[in-house]
Enzyme design. Structure first.
Site, PDB file in Angstrom:
ATOM      1  N   PHE A  91       1.650  -5.722   4.943  1.00  0.00           N
ATOM      2  CA  PHE A  91       1.567  -4.727   3.878  1.00  0.00           C
ATOM      3  C   PHE A  91       2.269  -5.236   2.621  1.00  0.00           C
ATOM      4  O   PHE A  91       1.846  -4.931   1.504  1.00  0.00           O
ATOM      5  CB  PHE A  91       2.173  -3.386   4.310  1.00  0.00           C
ATOM      6  CG  PHE A  91       2.036  -2.321   3.260  1.00  0.00           C
ATOM      7  CD1 PHE A  91       0.803  -1.742   2.993  1.00  0.00           C
ATOM      8  CD2 PHE A  91       3.121  -1.928   2.489  1.00  0.00           C
ATOM      9  CE1 PHE A  91       0.661  -0.780   1.988  1.00  0.00           C
ATOM     10  CE2 PHE A  91       2.999  -0.967   1.492  1.00  0.00           C
ATOM     11  CZ  PHE A  91       1.758  -0.392   1.253  1.00  0.00           C
ATOM     12  N   CYS A 129      14.622  23.876  12.646  1.00  0.00           N
ATOM     13  CA  CYS A 129      15.423  22.656  12.489  1.00  0.00           C
ATOM     14  C   CYS A 129      16.837  22.998  12.040  1.00  0.00           C
ATOM     15  O   CYS A 129      17.124  24.119  11.603  1.00  0.00           O
ATOM     16  CB  CYS A 129      14.758  21.699  11.494  1.00  0.00           C
ATOM     17  SG  CYS A 129      15.017  22.110   9.747  1.00  0.00           S
ATOM     18  N   ASP A 170      -1.710  -9.828   8.630  1.00  0.00           N
ATOM     19  CA  ASP A 170      -3.009  -9.619   7.985  1.00  0.00           C
ATOM     20  C   ASP A 170      -2.815  -9.472   6.489  1.00  0.00           C
ATOM     21  O   ASP A 170      -1.690  -9.416   6.007  1.00  0.00           O
ATOM     22  CB  ASP A 170      -3.684  -8.354   8.542  1.00  0.00           C
ATOM     23  CG  ASP A 170      -2.955  -7.073   8.121  1.00  0.00           C
ATOM     24  OD1 ASP A 170      -1.715  -7.122   7.989  1.00  0.00           O
ATOM     25  OD2 ASP A 170      -3.614  -6.040   7.917  1.00  0.00           O
ATOM     26  N   CYS A 202      10.586  27.569  10.826  1.00  0.00           N
ATOM     27  CA  CYS A 202      11.157  26.293  11.290  1.00  0.00           C
ATOM     28  C   CYS A 202      12.511  26.517  11.950  1.00  0.00           C
ATOM     29  O   CYS A 202      13.336  27.280  11.445  1.00  0.00           O
ATOM     30  CB  CYS A 202      11.291  25.343  10.105  1.00  0.00           C
ATOM     31  SG  CYS A 202      11.944  23.723  10.551  1.00  0.00           S
ATOM     32  N   ASP A 232       2.066   6.479  10.917  1.00  0.00           N
ATOM     33  CA  ASP A 232       3.413   6.283  10.369  1.00  0.00           C
ATOM     34  C   ASP A 232       3.375   6.437   8.869  1.00  0.00           C
ATOM     35  O   ASP A 232       2.319   6.242   8.246  1.00  0.00           O
ATOM     36  CB  ASP A 232       3.938   4.883  10.692  1.00  0.00           C
ATOM     37  CG  ASP A 232       3.374   3.844   9.722  1.00  0.00           C
ATOM     38  OD1 ASP A 232       4.097   3.442   8.795  1.00  0.00           O
ATOM     39  OD2 ASP A 232       2.199   3.454   9.866  1.00  0.00           O
ATOM     40  N   GLN A 289      -9.581  -4.715   9.259  1.00  0.00           N
ATOM     41  CA  GLN A 289      -9.744  -4.621   7.816  1.00  0.00           C
ATOM     42  C   GLN A 289     -11.245  -4.509   7.510  1.00  0.00           C
ATOM     43  O   GLN A 289     -12.028  -4.204   8.387  1.00  0.00           O
ATOM     44  CB  GLN A 289      -9.105  -5.831   7.120  1.00  0.00           C
ATOM     45  CG  GLN A 289      -7.578  -5.872   7.235  1.00  0.00           C
ATOM     46  CD  GLN A 289      -6.872  -4.787   6.442  1.00  0.00           C
ATOM     47  OE1 GLN A 289      -7.473  -4.097   5.612  1.00  0.00           O
ATOM     48  NE2 GLN A 289      -5.573  -4.609   6.689  1.00  0.00           N
ATOM     49  N   HIS A 330      14.747  17.991   7.720  1.00  0.00           N
ATOM     50  CA  HIS A 330      13.726  19.033   7.794  1.00  0.00           C
ATOM     51  C   HIS A 330      12.318  18.433   7.796  1.00  0.00           C
ATOM     52  O   HIS A 330      11.471  18.812   8.622  1.00  0.00           O
ATOM     53  CB  HIS A 330      13.849  20.018   6.629  1.00  0.00           C
ATOM     54  CG  HIS A 330      12.653  20.900   6.514  1.00  0.00           C
ATOM     55  ND1 HIS A 330      12.464  22.006   7.309  1.00  0.00           N
ATOM     56  CD2 HIS A 330      11.529  20.795   5.738  1.00  0.00           C
ATOM     57  CE1 HIS A 330      11.283  22.563   7.024  1.00  0.00           C
ATOM     58  NE2 HIS A 330      10.701  21.845   6.072  1.00  0.00           N
ATOM     59  N   ASP A 380       6.041  -3.778  11.817  1.00  0.00           N
ATOM     60  CA  ASP A 380       4.853  -4.256  11.113  1.00  0.00           C
ATOM     61  C   ASP A 380       5.040  -5.746  10.834  1.00  0.00           C
ATOM     62  O   ASP A 380       6.127  -6.285  10.998  1.00  0.00           O
ATOM     63  CB  ASP A 380       4.595  -3.436   9.851  1.00  0.00           C
ATOM     64  CG  ASP A 380       5.615  -3.669   8.760  1.00  0.00           C
ATOM     65  OD1 ASP A 380       6.501  -4.512   8.955  1.00  0.00           O
ATOM     66  OD2 ASP A 380       5.525  -3.010   7.720  1.00  0.00           O
ATOM     67  N   CYS A 420      17.078  24.430   8.427  1.00  0.00           N
ATOM     68  CA  CYS A 420      16.594  25.806   8.259  1.00  0.00           C
ATOM     69  C   CYS A 420      17.468  26.823   8.986  1.00  0.00           C
ATOM     70  O   CYS A 420      17.565  27.977   8.558  1.00  0.00           O
ATOM     71  CB  CYS A 420      15.144  25.911   8.733  1.00  0.00           C
ATOM     72  SG  CYS A 420      13.998  25.065   7.610  1.00  0.00           S
TER      73      CYS A 420
END
Length: 374
Positions: free
Chosen positions: A100, A310, A150, A308, A270, A193, A339, A96, A313
Site C-alpha cells: 500500500f 462502551c 503487490d 452503546c 481493516d 488487483q 468508542h 500488510d 458512553c
C-alpha cells in the site's frame, strides 16, 4: 491446503445474499468472521492499550511492514521475540506487505521488476523492498498472516498500465510464495488487483487462485473511485475467488462499506478510520456521525450514543468530550477512539448474529435507518 498455520470453516451462508458466517483459526486463536480488524500500524492501535482492544472483542489486529521495517527495525522486533511479545498482544496479527505504501508514497518511490526503491518518510534515506525482502521482514515480525507484496493501483489508471502492473503483481506473488518458508507458523495471502477492469480482475483472480494459498485479499479498491463503481467491481471480484478460503477486502472501514462487503461474501476488513476520525473529534453512533466539536454539544450531558455500552458512553457526556477536545487534552482521542472501535466491532458482532439467524438484510435496513446518510 498448502499451509499448516491457518484454517477456515464456513458455518452459515445467508439465504438472500452472499453474506457468510465463518471462523478462521490461527496459532493465536479463533477469529469469528465477518470481522473488522483494528489497525495497529506501528505495533500499537493508536490511543489504545492492547487489553482494551481485546476486551472489546477484537481477535486480530494489523501492523504495517513498511513502518516497522523503518522504525524500530525488523531485527529489534525479532530480538524481542516477535511482534506479539513486543507489543503485548496475544491474539492474531496480520501484517500488510508494504504494497500500500507503494501507492501512498508515489512521489518518493520507483517501481522496477525487482521491487520498489523508496525514500523514507522519516529521514529521506533510500531503501529497497522486493517481494523476498517483504517476506523476510514479515517473517522477522512473526505475524500469523502475511500479505504478498503487490502494487496497489491508483484510480484512475489506463488499461495498459493496469495490465502491466497486475501481471507484475502475479510475478511478485510467485516470488513471495517461493520465499515463504515459515509455513508452520505464518500464512501467506495473495492479493487480487486489476484496477476497475472486470476482465482483468477475473483473469487475476483465477490466476492467483491456482496457487492454492490459504486466503485471498481484494486490493486496489477504495482508492478514490466512486462508490457505485467500487461495488460493481467488488461484485465481480468475489465471484472468482475460492469459496473455501477467507476473503479480505483491504482498507475499508465505514459502516456502509462493511455492510456492502459482507453482503457480497467478504470475510475480513481493516481500516485506520475509527481511530483517525476520533483524533479529529468525530464519532460513529447508531444515529449517525457526531462531530463533538459542534457548539450544540457544549451543554449536552447525554452520552455519545444511548444504544452503546462502551466505557466512554457509560461514563462520559458529549459536553465533557467536547471540553476535552477544545482543551486539546489527549483523553479526547483516547475516549473517542475507544468508542469508535467498540462501535464497529459490536456492529460486526451483530452482523454475524444476523447471518446466523438468516436476517442480514433486515439488520442492514435497521442499521441504515438509524445511521442515516453516509
Amino acid at each position: 491446503m498448502g499451509d499448516n498455520a491457518l484454517s477456515f470453516k464456513l458455518i452459515k451462508t445467508d439465504s438472500k445474499t452472499k453474506a457468510r458466517r465463518g471462523q478462521i483459526t490461527t496459532r493465536h486463536g479463533v477469529i469469528e468472521t465477518p470481522v473488522f480488524m483494528p489497525v495497529g500500524t506501528q505495533a500499537t492501535v493508536k490511543a489504545m492499550k492492547p487489553e482494551e482492544v481485546k476486551e472489546m472483542g477484537a481477535e486480530i489486529i494489523l501492523s504495517n511492514t513498511y513502518h516497522l521495517y523503518l522504525r524500530p527495525g525488523q531485527d529489534i522486533v525479532k530480538e524481542a521475540g516477535g511482534l506479539h511479545k513486543f507489543m503485548n498482544w496475544d491474539g492474531s496479527i496480520l501484517t500488510d506487505s508494504g504494497g500500500f505504501q507503494v501507492f501512498s508514497l508515489s512521489g518518493i518511490r520507483k517501481i522496477k521488476e525487482e521491487g520498489v526503491r523508496f525514500q523514507s518518510h522519516i529521514d529521506g534515506s533510500y531503501h529497497f523492498i522486493s517481494p523476498e525482502k517483504s517476506i523476510e521482514i514479515q517473517t522477522s515480525l512473526g505475524s500469523d498472516i502475511m500479505m504478498a507484496f503487490d502494487e496497489c493501483i491508483p484510480y484512475p489508471a489506463d488499461r495498459s498500465y493496469v495490465r502491466e502492473s497486475t501481471e507484475r503483481t502475479t510475478r511478485w506473488l510467485k516470488r513471495c510464495k517461493e520465499a515463504h518458508w515459515n509455513t508452520e507458523n505464518q500464512s501467506l495471502f495473495g492479493i487480487m488487483q486489476g484496477g476497475m477492469y472486470k476482465d482483468l480482475r477475473k483473469e487475476h483472480a483465477l490466476t492467483i487462485s491456482e496457487l492454492d494459498l490459504p486466503g485471498y485479499a481484494i486490493g486496489g479498491l477504495s482508492v478514490g473511485e466512486p462508490k457505485e463503481l467500487m461495488l460493481e467491481i467488488l461484485d465481480d471480484c468475489v465471484e472468482y475467488l475460492p469459496d473455501e478460503k477467507p476473503r479480505y477486502m483491504m482498507g475499508v472501514g465505514t459502516p456502509d462499506y462493511l455492510f456492502e462487503g459482507v453482503e457480497r461474501g467478504v470475510d475480513m476488513f481493516d481500516c485506520v478510520l475509527p481511530t483517525r476520525i476520533a483524533r479529529h473529534g468525530l464519532a460513529m453512533t447508531s444515529a449517525g456521525r457526531v462531530n463533538i466539536k459542534n457548539k450544540k454539544h457544549e451543554r449536552d450531558f447525554s452520552p455519545l450514543d444511548h444504544k452503546c455500552d462502551c466505557y466512554t458512553c457509560r461514563n462520559y457526556s458529549k459536553a465533557y468530550l467536547r471540553h476535552l477536545f477544545k482543551a486539546d487534552e489527549m483523553l479526547a482521542s483516547i475516549l473517542l477512539s475507544h468508542h469508535n472501535l467498540h462501535f464497529l466491532i459490536n456492529m460486526m458482532k451483530n452482523i454475524r448474529k444476523a447471518i446466523e439467524e438468516d436476517r442480514f438484510i433486515e439488520y442492514k435496513k435497521e442499521f441504515y435507518e438509524g445511521y442515516g446518510r453516509f
